[in-house]
Design a protein around this motif. Structure first.
Motif, PDB file in Angstrom:
ATOM      1  N   GLN A  55     -69.104 -51.099  60.507  1.00  0.00           N
ATOM      2  CA  GLN A  55     -67.970 -50.270  60.096  1.00  0.00           C
ATOM      3  C   GLN A  55     -67.275 -50.865  58.866  1.00  0.00           C
ATOM      4  O   GLN A  55     -66.936 -50.141  57.932  1.00  0.00           O
ATOM      5  CB  GLN A  55     -66.962 -50.132  61.229  1.00  0.00           C
ATOM      6  CG  GLN A  55     -65.740 -49.321  60.842  1.00  0.00           C
ATOM      7  CD  GLN A  55     -64.718 -49.232  61.965  1.00  0.00           C
ATOM      8  OE1 GLN A  55     -64.953 -49.689  63.074  1.00  0.00           O
ATOM      9  NE2 GLN A  55     -63.578 -48.652  61.679  1.00  0.00           N
ATOM     10  N   PHE A  89     -69.269 -50.297  55.721  1.00  0.00           N
ATOM     11  CA  PHE A  89     -69.099 -48.905  55.317  1.00  0.00           C
ATOM     12  C   PHE A  89     -67.761 -48.700  54.596  1.00  0.00           C
ATOM     13  O   PHE A  89     -67.689 -48.020  53.569  1.00  0.00           O
ATOM     14  CB  PHE A  89     -69.205 -47.985  56.535  1.00  0.00           C
ATOM     15  CG  PHE A  89     -68.948 -46.536  56.220  1.00  0.00           C
ATOM     16  CD1 PHE A  89     -69.928 -45.754  55.625  1.00  0.00           C
ATOM     17  CD2 PHE A  89     -67.713 -45.970  56.495  1.00  0.00           C
ATOM     18  CE1 PHE A  89     -69.686 -44.413  55.322  1.00  0.00           C
ATOM     19  CE2 PHE A  89     -67.460 -44.637  56.197  1.00  0.00           C
ATOM     20  CZ  PHE A  89     -68.448 -43.855  55.603  1.00  0.00           C
ATOM     21  N   GLN A  90     -66.709 -49.324  55.131  1.00  0.00           N
ATOM     22  CA  GLN A  90     -65.394 -49.197  54.506  1.00  0.00           C
ATOM     23  C   GLN A  90     -65.390 -49.795  53.096  1.00  0.00           C
ATOM     24  O   GLN A  90     -64.797 -49.224  52.178  1.00  0.00           O
ATOM     25  CB  GLN A  90     -64.325 -49.869  55.374  1.00  0.00           C
ATOM     26  CG  GLN A  90     -64.068 -49.117  56.657  1.00  0.00           C
ATOM     27  CD  GLN A  90     -63.209 -49.898  57.634  1.00  0.00           C
ATOM     28  OE1 GLN A  90     -63.113 -51.127  57.587  1.00  0.00           O
ATOM     29  NE2 GLN A  90     -62.567 -49.171  58.551  1.00  0.00           N
ATOM     30  N   HIS A  91     -66.040 -50.940  52.935  1.00  0.00           N
ATOM     31  CA  HIS A  91     -66.144 -51.540  51.594  1.00  0.00           C
ATOM     32  C   HIS A  91     -66.933 -50.626  50.663  1.00  0.00           C
ATOM     33  O   HIS A  91     -66.544 -50.413  49.512  1.00  0.00           O
ATOM     34  CB  HIS A  91     -66.816 -52.913  51.662  1.00  0.00           C
ATOM     35  CG  HIS A  91     -65.936 -54.010  52.145  1.00  0.00           C
ATOM     36  ND1 HIS A  91     -64.855 -54.481  51.436  1.00  0.00           N
ATOM     37  CD2 HIS A  91     -65.982 -54.763  53.269  1.00  0.00           C
ATOM     38  CE1 HIS A  91     -64.268 -55.467  52.097  1.00  0.00           C
ATOM     39  NE2 HIS A  91     -64.941 -55.659  53.221  1.00  0.00           N
ATOM     40  N   GLN A  92     -68.041 -50.092  51.149  1.00  0.00           N
ATOM     41  CA  GLN A  92     -68.919 -49.254  50.313  1.00  0.00           C
ATOM     42  C   GLN A  92     -68.240 -47.962  49.868  1.00  0.00           C
ATOM     43  O   GLN A  92     -68.544 -47.445  48.796  1.00  0.00           O
ATOM     44  CB  GLN A  92     -70.216 -48.909  51.054  1.00  0.00           C
ATOM     45  CG  GLN A  92     -71.152 -50.067  51.244  1.00  0.00           C
ATOM     46  CD  GLN A  92     -71.867 -50.486  49.965  1.00  0.00           C
ATOM     47  OE1 GLN A  92     -71.449 -50.230  48.854  1.00  0.00           O
ATOM     48  NE2 GLN A  92     -72.983 -51.169  50.139  1.00  0.00           N
ATOM     49  N   THR A  93     -67.353 -47.425  50.694  1.00  0.00           N
ATOM     50  CA  THR A  93     -66.730 -46.138  50.387  1.00  0.00           C
ATOM     51  C   THR A  93     -65.340 -46.269  49.773  1.00  0.00           C
ATOM     52  O   THR A  93     -64.735 -45.251  49.420  1.00  0.00           O
ATOM     53  CB  THR A  93     -66.616 -45.276  51.664  1.00  0.00           C
ATOM     54  OG1 THR A  93     -65.818 -45.968  52.627  1.00  0.00           O
ATOM     55  CG2 THR A  93     -67.991 -44.970  52.232  1.00  0.00           C
ATOM     56  N   GLY A  94     -64.836 -47.487  49.650  1.00  0.00           N
ATOM     57  CA  GLY A  94     -63.489 -47.666  49.116  1.00  0.00           C
ATOM     58  C   GLY A  94     -62.419 -47.149  50.059  1.00  0.00           C
ATOM     59  O   GLY A  94     -61.376 -46.658  49.631  1.00  0.00           O
ATOM     60  N   PHE A  95     -62.666 -47.268  51.360  1.00  0.00           N
ATOM     61  CA  PHE A  95     -61.767 -46.763  52.402  1.00  0.00           C
ATOM     62  C   PHE A  95     -60.340 -47.286  52.229  1.00  0.00           C
ATOM     63  O   PHE A  95     -59.374 -46.570  52.433  1.00  0.00           O
ATOM     64  CB  PHE A  95     -62.318 -47.144  53.778  1.00  0.00           C
ATOM     65  CG  PHE A  95     -61.557 -46.575  54.928  1.00  0.00           C
ATOM     66  CD1 PHE A  95     -61.753 -45.264  55.322  1.00  0.00           C
ATOM     67  CD2 PHE A  95     -60.658 -47.351  55.634  1.00  0.00           C
ATOM     68  CE1 PHE A  95     -61.054 -44.724  56.399  1.00  0.00           C
ATOM     69  CE2 PHE A  95     -59.950 -46.827  56.709  1.00  0.00           C
ATOM     70  CZ  PHE A  95     -60.153 -45.519  57.096  1.00  0.00           C
ATOM     71  N   ALA A 129     -62.607 -52.400  46.279  1.00  0.00           N
ATOM     72  CA  ALA A 129     -62.497 -50.949  46.057  1.00  0.00           C
ATOM     73  C   ALA A 129     -63.002 -50.535  44.675  1.00  0.00           C
ATOM     74  O   ALA A 129     -63.658 -49.503  44.538  1.00  0.00           O
ATOM     75  CB  ALA A 129     -61.066 -50.484  46.258  1.00  0.00           C
ATOM     76  N   ASN A 130     -62.714 -51.325  43.652  1.00  0.00           N
ATOM     77  CA  ASN A 130     -63.173 -50.967  42.303  1.00  0.00           C
ATOM     78  C   ASN A 130     -64.322 -51.865  41.834  1.00  0.00           C
ATOM     79  O   ASN A 130     -64.568 -51.976  40.642  1.00  0.00           O
ATOM     80  CB  ASN A 130     -62.010 -51.001  41.304  1.00  0.00           C
ATOM     81  CG  ASN A 130     -61.419 -52.383  41.151  1.00  0.00           C
ATOM     82  OD1 ASN A 130     -61.745 -53.295  41.902  1.00  0.00           O
ATOM     83  ND2 ASN A 130     -60.527 -52.543  40.190  1.00  0.00           N
ATOM     84  N   ARG A 157     -67.465 -51.634  43.484  1.00  0.00           N
ATOM     85  CA  ARG A 157     -68.596 -51.076  44.203  1.00  0.00           C
ATOM     86  C   ARG A 157     -69.710 -50.710  43.240  1.00  0.00           C
ATOM     87  O   ARG A 157     -69.436 -50.419  42.075  1.00  0.00           O
ATOM     88  CB  ARG A 157     -68.153 -49.834  44.992  1.00  0.00           C
ATOM     89  CG  ARG A 157     -67.172 -50.185  46.083  1.00  0.00           C
ATOM     90  CD  ARG A 157     -66.671 -48.970  46.821  1.00  0.00           C
ATOM     91  NE  ARG A 157     -65.662 -48.295  46.008  1.00  0.00           N
ATOM     92  CZ  ARG A 157     -65.504 -46.982  45.966  1.00  0.00           C
ATOM     93  NH1 ARG A 157     -66.240 -46.175  46.657  1.00  0.00           N
ATOM     94  NH2 ARG A 157     -64.578 -46.454  45.209  1.00  0.00           N
ATOM     95  N   PRO A 158     -70.937 -50.689  43.718  1.00  0.00           N
ATOM     96  CA  PRO A 158     -71.333 -50.935  45.112  1.00  0.00           C
ATOM     97  C   PRO A 158     -71.303 -52.428  45.442  1.00  0.00           C
ATOM     98  O   PRO A 158     -71.362 -53.278  44.551  1.00  0.00           O
ATOM     99  CB  PRO A 158     -72.764 -50.404  45.167  1.00  0.00           C
ATOM    100  CG  PRO A 158     -73.287 -50.568  43.782  1.00  0.00           C
ATOM    101  CD  PRO A 158     -72.093 -50.355  42.877  1.00  0.00           C
TER     102      PRO A 158
END
Length: 95
Positions: free
Chosen positions: A26, A29-35, A42-43, A45-46
């Motif tokens: 989880q 996923f949060q890191h990958q999507t910039g949750f 967040a900036n 990625r990836p």
């Protein structure tokens, strides 16, 4: 007993991010999507998961995460590359 994880991500700008979580899938996923828009990654990625280790004691995981965050890039890369014999020498200060 709940598992905890210390992990290292390699960011798109070639920097490393070290974190701790109880749900690695989880959190990745949060890191990958910039949750979390204010998160360091967040900036950047990836991101790529380059290292993780499991703990049954969250307090120990947090302690290890704090130590790794203070390490040099070279020492983090030795850990990532499983070059454990290099870790003691990389911990020495150069005067």
């Amino acid at each position: 007993m709940k598992q905890s994880y210390v992990y290292i991500l390699k960011c798109s700008d070639d920097s490393y991010y070290t974190g701790v979580t109880s749900n690695l899938t989880q959190r990745l996923f949060q890191h990958q999507t910039g949750f979390y828009p204010d998160c360091y990654t967040a900036n950047k990625r990836p991101v790529e998961l380059v290292y993780y280790c499991e703990f049954t004691d969250i307090n120990l995981a947090i302690d290890i995460e704090k130590k790794i965050k203070k390490w040099s890039r070279a020492k983090k890369e030795a850990l990532i590359n499983e070059e454990y014999d290099k870790l003691p020498n990389l911990a020495k200060k150069k005067f």
